[in-house]
Design an enzyme around this catalytic site. Sequence first.
Site, PDB file in Angstrom:
ATOM      1  N   GLY A  97     -40.502  48.804  64.262  1.00 54.86           N
ATOM      2  CA  GLY A  97     -40.773  49.289  65.755  1.00 54.86           C
ATOM      3  C   GLY A  97     -42.067  48.867  66.240  1.00 54.86           C
ATOM      4  O   GLY A  97     -42.625  49.344  66.945  1.00 54.86           O
ATOM      5  N   SER A  98     -42.300  47.562  65.975  1.00 60.46           N
ATOM      6  CA  SER A  98     -43.684  46.902  66.810  1.00 60.46           C
ATOM      7  C   SER A  98     -43.201  46.795  67.997  1.00 60.46           C
ATOM      8  O   SER A  98     -44.123  47.116  68.976  1.00 60.46           O
ATOM      9  CB  SER A  98     -43.774  45.507  65.891  1.00 60.46           C
ATOM     10  OG  SER A  98     -43.015  44.623  66.059  1.00 60.46           O
ATOM     11  N   ASN A  99     -42.026  46.331  68.618  1.00 61.62           N
ATOM     12  CA  ASN A  99     -41.917  46.040  69.849  1.00 61.62           C
ATOM     13  C   ASN A  99     -41.836  47.592  70.540  1.00 61.62           C
ATOM     14  O   ASN A  99     -42.370  47.531  71.657  1.00 61.62           O
ATOM     15  CB  ASN A  99     -40.429  45.685  69.968  1.00 61.62           C
ATOM     16  CG  ASN A  99     -40.549  43.949  69.952  1.00 61.62           C
ATOM     17  OD1 ASN A  99     -41.095  43.342  70.735  1.00 61.62           O
ATOM     18  ND2 ASN A  99     -39.871  43.411  68.651  1.00 61.62           N
TER      19      ASN A  99
ATOM     20  N   MET B  89     -30.560  47.016  65.067  1.00 58.35           N
ATOM     21  CA  MET B  89     -29.417  45.942  64.265  1.00 58.35           C
ATOM     22  C   MET B  89     -28.137  46.544  64.092  1.00 58.35           C
ATOM     23  O   MET B  89     -27.544  46.600  63.121  1.00 58.35           O
ATOM     24  CB  MET B  89     -30.198  45.707  62.602  1.00 58.35           C
ATOM     25  CG  MET B  89     -31.712  45.397  62.783  1.00 58.35           C
ATOM     26  SD  MET B  89     -31.716  43.711  63.487  1.00 58.35           S
ATOM     27  CE  MET B  89     -33.263  43.283  63.295  1.00 58.35           C
ATOM     28  N   ARG B  90     -27.477  47.156  65.409  1.00 58.02           N
ATOM     29  CA  ARG B  90     -26.055  47.377  65.355  1.00 58.02           C
ATOM     30  C   ARG B  90     -25.566  46.630  66.564  1.00 58.02           C
ATOM     31  O   ARG B  90     -26.093  46.577  67.564  1.00 58.02           O
ATOM     32  CB  ARG B  90     -26.067  48.832  65.509  1.00 58.02           C
ATOM     33  CG  ARG B  90     -26.475  49.975  64.583  1.00 58.02           C
ATOM     34  CD  ARG B  90     -25.749  50.019  63.593  1.00 58.02           C
ATOM     35  NE  ARG B  90     -24.558  50.463  64.018  1.00 58.02           N
ATOM     36  CZ  ARG B  90     -23.425  50.705  63.134  1.00 58.02           C
ATOM     37  NH1 ARG B  90     -23.233  49.954  62.016  1.00 58.02           N
ATOM     38  NH2 ARG B  90     -22.222  51.192  63.799  1.00 58.02           N
TER      39      ARG B  90
ATOM     40  N   ASN C 278     -31.819  43.656  75.534  1.00 59.50           N
ATOM     41  CA  ASN C 278     -31.779  43.538  73.971  1.00 59.50           C
ATOM     42  C   ASN C 278     -32.835  42.329  73.938  1.00 59.50           C
ATOM     43  O   ASN C 278     -32.784  41.427  74.488  1.00 59.50           O
ATOM     44  CB  ASN C 278     -30.531  42.996  73.409  1.00 59.50           C
ATOM     45  CG  ASN C 278     -30.894  42.684  71.883  1.00 59.50           C
ATOM     46  OD1 ASN C 278     -31.247  43.357  71.086  1.00 59.50           O
ATOM     47  ND2 ASN C 278     -30.112  41.519  71.398  1.00 59.50           N
TER      48      ASN C 278
ATOM     49  N   HIS D 160     -34.144  39.361  71.078  1.00 59.93           N
ATOM     50  CA  HIS D 160     -33.392  38.649  70.047  1.00 59.93           C
ATOM     51  C   HIS D 160     -34.399  37.490  69.794  1.00 59.93           C
ATOM     52  O   HIS D 160     -35.072  36.806  70.457  1.00 59.93           O
ATOM     53  CB  HIS D 160     -32.061  38.121  70.342  1.00 59.93           C
ATOM     54  CG  HIS D 160     -31.364  37.255  69.245  1.00 59.93           C
ATOM     55  ND1 HIS D 160     -30.912  37.908  68.236  1.00 59.93           N
ATOM     56  CD2 HIS D 160     -31.310  36.112  69.106  1.00 59.93           C
ATOM     57  CE1 HIS D 160     -30.470  36.847  67.497  1.00 59.93           C
ATOM     58  NE2 HIS D 160     -30.640  35.982  67.923  1.00 59.93           N
TER      59      HIS D 160
END
Length: 232
Positions: A47-49, A125-126, A142, A144
């Site tokens: 959860g850093s983002n 991660m889904r 998203n 990446h």
Amino acid sequence: MNQDKKKYMENNLSYDLNEHSLISPLDSESPLYEPKIRLGVLASGNGSNFEYIIKSIQNKKLNAEISILIVNNPNCLAIKKAIKYKIPYVIINHRDYDTRLEHDRKVSKKLEDLSVELVVMAGWMRIVGEELINRFTNRLINIHPSLLPSFKGVDAIQQAIDKSVTITGCTVHYVQKEVDSGSIIIQAAVPIQEKDSKETLKQKIQKMEHIILPLAIAKVAKNIRTNFKGNK
Ligand code: GAR
């Protein structure tokens, strides 16, 4: 550092951007819009983002509110951050659903019930299916950890190391059905140095992620607000 970049950072996102990094596109004007955008954040990991989105809002760099954090992994550290910053969160564990479609439906419904306008996959991660993609067309993004279209899919940082590339980075993009393939919103380049380990490279990439994700959110939010006005 060039003057535009310097001015941009002073005026808008005063981050510690070192001169060996490159963000593109880097506009000289901040994407300003009103009213604030309602975000739904999807996360599976540290959860850093997520935390940097919160900080950008607190620092008034991002005109947004986070309506909900949705996690699929009940043990993920993003939950602790939601608690720390008093952000509502819900665990929608994919293991509780027989199919991807059912899980996607539950996630979509939660977001819609809360009138979320923009959905941010911040370490989700889904693979998401059409259910979510179609409901949030142009409103699902998203992040990446590679310079797409290189190194799609899992363990992108290791993929870059394995191919001995000398520059990698991170990308924020719209989500479409093919994994890591939607239109690119913003990218940051990160040189790989010989002394880098996977861990140090990850840290460098994440540092850039924390800059470009709030910026990408602002860009997309501005598009949403502009289109909305145009349709009125
Ligand atoms: C980020 O580096 C993000 O790019 C990556 O997961 C990490 C989550 O970190 N996402 C993917 O690999 C998606 N394919 P965080 O939980 O600390 O924000």
